[in-house]
Design an enzyme around this catalytic site. Structure first.
Site, mmCIF file in Angstrom:
data_model
loop_
_atom_site.group_PDB
_atom_site.id
_atom_site.type_symbol
_atom_site.label_atom_id
_atom_site.label_comp_id
_atom_site.label_asym_id
_atom_site.label_seq_id
_atom_site.Cartn_x
_atom_site.Cartn_y
_atom_site.Cartn_z
ATOM 1 N N HIS A 64 0.838 -1.209 0.000
ATOM 2 C CA HIS A 64 0.000 0.000 0.000
ATOM 3 C C HIS A 64 0.872 1.258 0.000
ATOM 4 O O HIS A 64 0.648 2.188 -0.781
ATOM 5 C CB HIS A 64 -0.910 -0.041 1.239
ATOM 6 C CG HIS A 64 -1.766 1.153 1.428
ATOM 7 N ND1 HIS A 64 -3.123 1.135 1.235
ATOM 8 C CD2 HIS A 64 -1.472 2.428 1.831
ATOM 9 C CE1 HIS A 64 -3.623 2.334 1.492
ATOM 10 N NE2 HIS A 64 -2.644 3.134 1.868
ATOM 11 N N GLU A 65 1.891 1.278 0.871
ATOM 12 C CA GLU A 65 2.748 2.466 0.990
ATOM 13 C C GLU A 65 3.657 2.631 -0.217
ATOM 14 O O GLU A 65 3.881 3.757 -0.689
ATOM 15 C CB GLU A 65 3.544 2.423 2.286
ATOM 16 C CG GLU A 65 2.710 2.381 3.556
ATOM 17 C CD GLU A 65 1.630 3.446 3.663
ATOM 18 O OE1 GLU A 65 1.757 4.521 3.031
ATOM 19 O OE2 GLU A 65 0.646 3.214 4.392
#
Length: 139
Positions: free
Chosen positions: A107-108
């Site tokens: 996600h990051e």
């Protein structure tokens, strides 16, 4: 970034979310109301993270984002990844991460490439409000 993710009770943050163009993420997994089964992980700074391999197996999971408050979406992610990165003092590392922590990292890293979880949701019907998501967590 450490202060921001802690204050927001988040599990991760990427530099572009705080208007910084560096390729830097912080992963800080811990159980909370949104992710009650999250493992505990000390906040970890990862500089220039690169996913060098990943599982062929993927799994659906609910994600939220400090940049998209009040929304959750169901996203398909690799179940494990191998990541190369540097720590806060520049020491290069390579490690394998699985489960929820692998999801946070993916996600990051997406943020570093200008992608949000909303870009990865398969269908608009898989986007919920925070309240709807918390009801699912209680069930």
């Amino acid at each position: 970034m450490l202060l921001t993710v802690t204050k927001a009770k988040g599990v991760g943050i990427a530099a572009p979310q705080v208007f910084d163009s560096r390729r830097l993420i912080v992963v800080s997994s811990h159980p909370n109301a949104r992710y009650p089964n999250a493992p505990n992980m000390a906040p970890t700074v990862m500089i220039n993270p690169v996913i060098i391999s990943s599982s062929s197996e993927k799994e659906l999971g609910w994600e939220g984002c400090l940049s998209v408050p009040g929304r959750r979406g169901e996203v398909c992610r690799h179940t494990w990844i191998e990541l190369a990165y540097a720590d806060r003092v520049g020491v290069r590392s390579q490690a394998q991460f699985d489960g929820f922590v692998a999801r946070i990292i993916q996600h990051e890293v997406d943020h570093l490439d200008g992608i949000t979880f909303l870009d990865r949701v398969a269908s608009e019907s898989k986007i919920l409000t925070e309240e709807e998501y918390l009801e699912i967590c209680k069930a």
